[in-house]
Motif scaffolding. Structure first.
Motif, mmCIF file in Angstrom:
data_model
loop_
_atom_site.group_PDB
_atom_site.id
_atom_site.type_symbol
_atom_site.label_atom_id
_atom_site.label_comp_id
_atom_site.label_asym_id
_atom_site.label_seq_id
_atom_site.Cartn_x
_atom_site.Cartn_y
_atom_site.Cartn_z
ATOM 1 N N ARG A 97 1.033 -1.063 0.127
ATOM 2 C CA ARG A 97 -0.030 0.040 0.081
ATOM 3 C C ARG A 97 0.914 1.237 -0.048
ATOM 4 N N GLU A 98 1.986 1.375 0.545
ATOM 5 C CA GLU A 98 2.846 2.495 0.782
ATOM 6 C C GLU A 98 3.429 2.654 -0.601
ATOM 7 N N ASP A 99 3.852 1.558 -1.290
ATOM 8 C CA ASP A 99 4.423 1.544 -2.571
ATOM 9 C C ASP A 99 3.407 2.231 -3.569
ATOM 10 N N GLU A 100 2.310 1.607 -3.563
ATOM 11 C CA GLU A 100 1.009 2.287 -4.291
ATOM 12 C C GLU A 100 0.979 3.757 -4.050
ATOM 13 N N PHE A 101 0.990 4.069 -2.849
ATOM 14 C CA PHE A 101 0.766 5.732 -2.294
ATOM 15 C C PHE A 101 2.072 6.325 -2.973
ATOM 16 N N ASN A 102 3.557 5.797 -3.047
ATOM 17 C CA ASN A 102 4.599 6.456 -3.576
ATOM 18 C C ASN A 102 4.366 6.728 -4.934
ATOM 19 N N GLN A 103 3.893 5.723 -5.764
ATOM 20 C CA GLN A 103 3.732 5.943 -6.946
ATOM 21 C C GLN A 103 2.603 6.905 -7.417
ATOM 22 N N LEU A 104 1.646 7.190 -6.519
ATOM 23 C CA LEU A 104 0.522 8.339 -6.868
ATOM 24 C C LEU A 104 1.211 9.486 -6.513
ATOM 25 N N ILE A 105 2.184 9.461 -5.514
ATOM 26 C CA ILE A 105 2.579 10.948 -5.194
ATOM 27 C C ILE A 105 3.797 11.293 -6.267
ATOM 28 N N ASP A 106 4.351 10.281 -6.949
ATOM 29 C CA ASP A 106 5.223 10.540 -7.895
ATOM 30 C C ASP A 106 4.478 11.028 -9.445
ATOM 31 N N ALA A 107 3.429 10.408 -9.503
ATOM 32 C CA ALA A 107 2.551 10.706 -10.701
ATOM 33 C C ALA A 107 2.229 11.869 -10.638
ATOM 34 N N LEU A 108 1.693 12.571 -9.390
ATOM 35 C CA LEU A 108 1.182 13.919 -9.168
ATOM 36 C C LEU A 108 2.306 14.766 -9.310
ATOM 37 N N ARG A 109 3.549 14.605 -8.800
ATOM 38 C CA ARG A 109 4.421 15.492 -8.716
ATOM 39 C C ARG A 109 5.077 15.663 -10.449
ATOM 40 N N LYS A 110 4.928 14.790 -11.231
ATOM 41 C CA LYS A 110 5.311 14.713 -12.651
ATOM 42 C C LYS A 110 4.239 15.463 -13.348
ATOM 43 N N ARG A 111 2.901 15.324 -13.012
ATOM 44 C CA ARG A 111 1.834 16.224 -13.475
ATOM 45 C C ARG A 111 1.936 17.819 -13.264
ATOM 46 N N GLN A 112 2.340 17.866 -11.917
ATOM 47 C CA GLN A 112 2.446 19.379 -11.498
ATOM 48 C C GLN A 112 3.514 19.948 -12.148
ATOM 49 N N TYR A 113 4.844 19.022 -12.630
ATOM 50 C CA TYR A 113 5.854 19.669 -13.321
ATOM 51 C C TYR A 113 5.348 19.921 -14.736
ATOM 52 N N LYS A 114 4.485 18.960 -15.469
ATOM 53 C CA LYS A 114 4.321 19.353 -16.787
ATOM 54 C C LYS A 114 3.246 20.547 -16.478
ATOM 55 N N LEU A 115 2.528 20.686 -15.658
ATOM 56 C CA LEU A 115 1.645 21.879 -15.774
ATOM 57 C C LEU A 115 2.213 23.265 -15.576
ATOM 58 N N GLU A 116 3.366 23.099 -14.718
ATOM 59 C CA GLU A 116 3.972 24.278 -14.520
ATOM 60 C C GLU A 116 4.960 24.741 -15.702
ATOM 61 N N LYS A 117 5.312 23.757 -16.278
ATOM 62 C CA LYS A 117 6.234 23.841 -17.549
ATOM 63 C C LYS A 117 5.319 24.440 -18.562
ATOM 64 N N LYS A 118 4.046 23.888 -19.138
ATOM 65 C CA LYS A 118 3.124 24.403 -19.879
ATOM 66 C C LYS A 118 2.719 25.734 -19.623
ATOM 67 N N MET A 119 2.360 26.149 -18.330
ATOM 68 C CA MET A 119 1.947 27.435 -17.946
ATOM 69 C C MET A 119 3.044 28.359 -18.133
ATOM 70 N N SER A 120 4.507 28.052 -17.755
ATOM 71 C CA SER A 120 5.635 28.910 -18.138
ATOM 72 C C SER A 120 5.654 29.074 -19.593
ATOM 73 N N ILE A 121 5.595 28.019 -20.448
ATOM 74 C CA ILE A 121 5.520 28.186 -21.780
ATOM 75 C C ILE A 121 4.662 29.172 -22.079
ATOM 76 N N VAL A 122 3.445 28.895 -21.781
ATOM 77 C CA VAL A 122 2.177 29.963 -22.299
ATOM 78 C C VAL A 122 2.581 31.472 -21.744
ATOM 79 N N ASP A 123 2.910 31.481 -20.642
ATOM 80 C CA ASP A 123 3.242 32.996 -20.168
ATOM 81 C C ASP A 123 4.273 33.532 -20.937
ATOM 82 N N CYS A 124 5.455 32.762 -21.233
ATOM 83 C CA CYS A 124 6.473 33.263 -21.976
ATOM 84 C C CYS A 124 6.072 33.614 -23.092
ATOM 85 N N PHE A 125 5.401 32.977 -24.328
ATOM 86 C CA PHE A 125 4.626 33.204 -25.321
ATOM 87 C C PHE A 125 3.907 34.467 -25.332
#
Length: 189
Positions: A97-125
């Protein structure tokens, strides 16, 4: 999770926009005293920035939707774990269960990174396009002031008032992008 994001990206943005709108209104009142033609230029500029922000927010909106779904999965996982804690403990599957939790957290971190990256590109443009438009307006404004015979004092007032108008217009663009990107949460509610 969505309620917190809605507050940060929508409601607080509305408050910021109201404040910026007040600054623009005061500057427009001063601008009307110099020449009503410049109010049309400001209105056109505001429309361009608004439609640009609405259009460029579409990719960010898609990322926000995916993040919302992942946050929903995360919340469901936490609730499920807490409700069935005695069963998890009894079957000794805490590590899994802890491993599943860590996988969910990693997925959320990656999603947040993608979101912030996309937002930065849009703001830059948006910032680059706005910078080009503003540079063209400065050149056009100085040319117009020289050719129409405006005094140095009137030209200085125009420059100061336009700078007081352009800053809020530039700040509104990212706010509109954030608000447009998170607006889908209302549909979920």
């Amino acid at each position: 999770n969505d309620a917190d994001r809605l507050e940060q990206q929508y409601y607080l943005s509305i408050i910021s926009m109201i404040s910026l709108l007040g600054t623009v209104i005061v500057s427009l009142v001063i601008l009307v005293q110099v020449s009503i033609i410049f109010v049309g230029v400001v209105a056109l500029l505001a429309l361009i920035f608004y439609f640009m922000a609405r259009k460029t927010s579409q990719p960010v909106k898609k990322e926000e939707k995916v993040k919302s779904k992942e946050l929903e999965t995360y919340t469901r996982f936490i609730e499920e774990t807490l409700e069935g804690f005695s069963v998890i403990k009894g079957h000794q599957i805490e590590d899994r269960r802890e491993d599943e939790f860590n996988q969910l957290i990693d997925a959320l971190r990656k999603r947040q990174y993608k979101l912030e990256k996309k937002m930065s590109i849009v703001d830059c443009f948006n910032s680059i396009v706005q910078g080009i438009i503003i540079a063209l307006l400065v050149v056009l404004g100085l040319y117009t002031a020289q050719s129409s015979g405006l005094s140095i004092g009137s030209t200085m007032v125009l420059i100061l008032v336009f700078s007081d108008i352009l800053w809020p217009l530039q700040r509104v663009t990212p706010l509109i992008t954030e608000m447009s990107a998170i607006h889908f949460v209302f549909e979920d509610y």
